[in-house]
Design an enzyme around this catalytic site. Sequence first.
Site, PDB file in Angstrom:
ATOM      1  N   GLN A   1      -4.030  -6.839  -4.498  1.00  9.03           N
ATOM      2  CA  GLN A   1      -4.686  -7.765  -3.557  1.00  9.03           C
ATOM      3  C   GLN A   1      -4.646  -9.203  -4.057  1.00  9.03           C
ATOM      4  OE1 GLN A   1      -5.467  -6.820  -0.647  1.00  9.03           O
ATOM      5  NE2 GLN A   1      -5.672  -4.596  -0.835  1.00  9.03           N
TER       6      GLN A   1
ATOM      7  N   CYS B   1     -10.604   3.449  -0.013  1.00  2.00           N
ATOM      8  CA  CYS B   1     -10.108   4.077  -1.255  1.00  2.00           C
ATOM      9  C   CYS B   1     -10.876   3.564  -2.477  1.00  2.00           C
ATOM     10  CB  CYS B   1      -8.607   3.874  -1.446  1.00  2.00           C
ATOM     11  SG  CYS B   1      -7.635   4.529  -0.097  1.00  2.00           S
TER      12      CYS B   1
ATOM     13  N   ASP C   1      -4.167  -4.646 -11.940  1.00  2.00           N
ATOM     14  CA  ASP C   1      -3.794  -4.174 -10.606  1.00  2.00           C
ATOM     15  C   ASP C   1      -3.827  -5.397  -9.681  1.00  2.00           C
ATOM     16  OD1 ASP C   1      -3.845  -3.366  -7.980  1.00  2.00           O
ATOM     17  OD2 ASP C   1      -5.368  -1.823  -8.232  1.00  2.00           O
TER      18      ASP C   1
ATOM     19  N   HIS D   1      -9.863   0.544  -7.228  1.00  2.00           N
ATOM     20  CA  HIS D   1      -9.253   1.352  -6.166  1.00  2.00           C
ATOM     21  C   HIS D   1      -8.932   2.727  -6.759  1.00  2.00           C
ATOM     22  CE1 HIS D   1      -5.941   2.606  -3.465  1.00  2.00           C
ATOM     23  NE2 HIS D   1      -6.444   1.762  -2.578  1.00  2.00           N
TER      24      HIS D   1
ATOM     25  N   LYS E   1       1.884  -5.778   0.990  1.00  2.00           N
ATOM     26  CA  LYS E   1       0.669  -6.575   1.188  1.00  2.00           C
ATOM     27  C   LYS E   1       0.984  -8.068   1.105  1.00  2.00           C
ATOM     28  CE  LYS E   1      -2.258  -2.987  -0.851  1.00  2.00           C
ATOM     29  NZ  LYS E   1      -2.794  -2.333   0.326  1.00  2.00           N
TER      30      LYS E   1
HETATM   31  N1  C6P Z   1      -5.299  -0.862  -0.751  1.00  2.00           N
HETATM   32  C1  C6P Z   1      -6.453  -1.202   1.364  1.00  2.00           C
HETATM   33  O1  C6P Z   1      -6.578  -1.083   2.596  1.00  2.00           O
HETATM   34  P1  C6P Z   1      -0.317   0.872  -2.512  1.00  2.00           P
HETATM   35  O2  C6P Z   1      -0.910   1.767  -1.442  1.00  2.00           O
HETATM   36  O3  C6P Z   1       0.307   1.669  -3.612  1.00  2.00           O
HETATM   37  O4  C6P Z   1       0.553  -0.208  -1.981  1.00  2.00           O
HETATM   38  O5  C6P Z   1      -1.565   0.070  -3.140  1.00  2.00           O
HETATM   39  C2  C6P Z   1      -2.646   0.771  -3.689  1.00  2.00           C
HETATM   40  C3  C6P Z   1      -3.733  -0.190  -4.027  1.00  2.00           C
HETATM   41  C4  C6P Z   1      -4.028  -0.416  -5.364  1.00  2.00           C
HETATM   42  N2  C6P Z   1      -4.944  -1.324  -5.728  1.00  2.00           N
HETATM   43  C5  C6P Z   1      -5.633  -2.043  -4.814  1.00  2.00           C
HETATM   44  C6  C6P Z   1      -6.620  -3.047  -5.274  1.00  2.00           C
HETATM   45  C7  C6P Z   1      -5.387  -1.834  -3.447  1.00  2.00           C
HETATM   46  O6  C6P Z   1      -6.061  -2.562  -2.556  1.00  2.00           O
HETATM   47  C8  C6P Z   1      -4.438  -0.872  -3.044  1.00  2.00           C
HETATM   48  C9  C6P Z   1      -4.208  -0.589  -1.583  1.00  2.00           C
HETATM   49  C10 C6P Z   1      -5.196  -0.713   0.691  1.00  2.00           C
HETATM   50  O7  C6P Z   1      -7.330  -1.721   0.676  1.00  2.00           O
HETATM   51  C11 C6P Z   1      -4.851   0.682   1.122  1.00  2.00           C
HETATM   52  S1  C6P Z   1      -6.027   1.861   0.522  1.00  2.00           S
END
Ligand code: C6P
Length: 426
Positions: free
Chosen positions: A223, A384, A220, A143, A246
């Site tokens: 997910q 992203c 990370d 990401h 999430k």
């Molecule tokens: N992905 C998606 O629709 P935040 O926004 O900080 O809570 O998470 C960022 C992030 C980092 N790593 C992974 C693997 C992610 O999937 C995400 C967030 C969302 O897939 C929003 S782009």
Amino acid sequence: MNSQVNHKAAGAGGRSNADTPALDVERIRKDFPVLNQQIHGKPLVYLDNAATSQKPQAVIDALTHYYAFDNSNVHRGVHTLSMRATDAYENTREKVRQFINAQDQSELIFVRGTTEGINLVAQSFGQAYIHSGDEVLITAMEHHSNIVPWQILCEDRGATLNVAPMNEAGEIPLDSFEKLLTDRTKIFSVVHVSNALGTVNPVAKMIQMAHNRGIPVLIDGAQAAPHIEIDVQALDCEFYVFSSHKMYGPTGIGVVYGKHELLDAMPPYQGGGDMIASVTFEKTIYNTLPHKFEAGTPNVAGVVGLGAAIDYIGSIGLPEIGAHEHNLIEYAEEKLLAVDGVQLIGTARNKAGCVSFVLEDIHPHDVGTILDQEGIAVRTGHHCTQPVMDFFGIPATSRASFGMYNTKAEIDALIDAIHKVKEVFG
Ligand code: C6P
């Protein structure tokens, strides 16, 4: 509040696999008020859980209760409300500790989310350990949140960012990954579950391979946390980062797990209130962990809501949730592949959370718009992960991502709606 209700339906509705009882999904759905509505005259089918999941009443109630009765600042007052707020805040740290099996509460830092968490580690760890000529290793399926902070750091330090390649299935071949672990690699940062492809990376093995070369690892877990049981001690990773929103909790809150020894050696990420032991104009002594990394008034309500989300997940069971979602993914893939013109993007052997697909030469935004008319929420775009799209030579995908409350009937509705898309654009 019904967070303690047992939603497992052992013996009622069969078993999703040999060990895991099926979920009582209809009962779970009643805990999520947002699901009970119509969009464009059709029942809402919410398949955008990877972007953010919906919140159960127990989480909404915890937030309301906090603001109605306990709202105050933490670690600052001797009055009753401040002590109540501090207790609620620190009790959640213990819940998080148990949730990911960290050794000690001092290893858990509350941040805004995964993005801020990775930036914290990149900046703070980077300042202490990464110098000119060093290398940072990531993978081709990251990401943007696990790419850009390292690019900023590498540019600043004169270090090099290396990228472990991916194959057509959306997996990282371990032999080519291993070749990039060099004497100069100072950290390896990898996604546990890909948000664009659903790939579950073999992170335990990857951590072991990095450790064989003395390289620390950040995972990370944005997910992974809603779908997979995490045990940071068993994984032995140096850092593990995830977001509350999430995993059925509020937005604006997330967690960095870091091994105590490392966090202790790292400089603060931000300066301000609460992260200090004493301040004079000549010298500031920093607070102990984890407070050294929590400058300023934190998102107390968010932390309280995260605690309620962890309780809620616990009342259902992550293995049961994961097994239910696994069935949904298998069912969705089978049904999608039966539609003429659908191509799955991401065919890894081990997947969780989502299915991504493209439909003939119809742009995913058009797919998403028509699905919305049918009451179906999916995410369309590059998610992203622009380098992932570039790798597959596509601008975007449509992504259906699952939570504990989704059903096979909702996947059937998605498939019917995809046929409508084909009629419109066919
Ligand atoms: N992905 C998606 O629709 P935040 O926004 O900080 O809570 O998470 C960022 C992030 C980092 N790593 C992974 C693997 C992610 O999937 C995400 C967030 C969302 O897939 C929003 S782009």
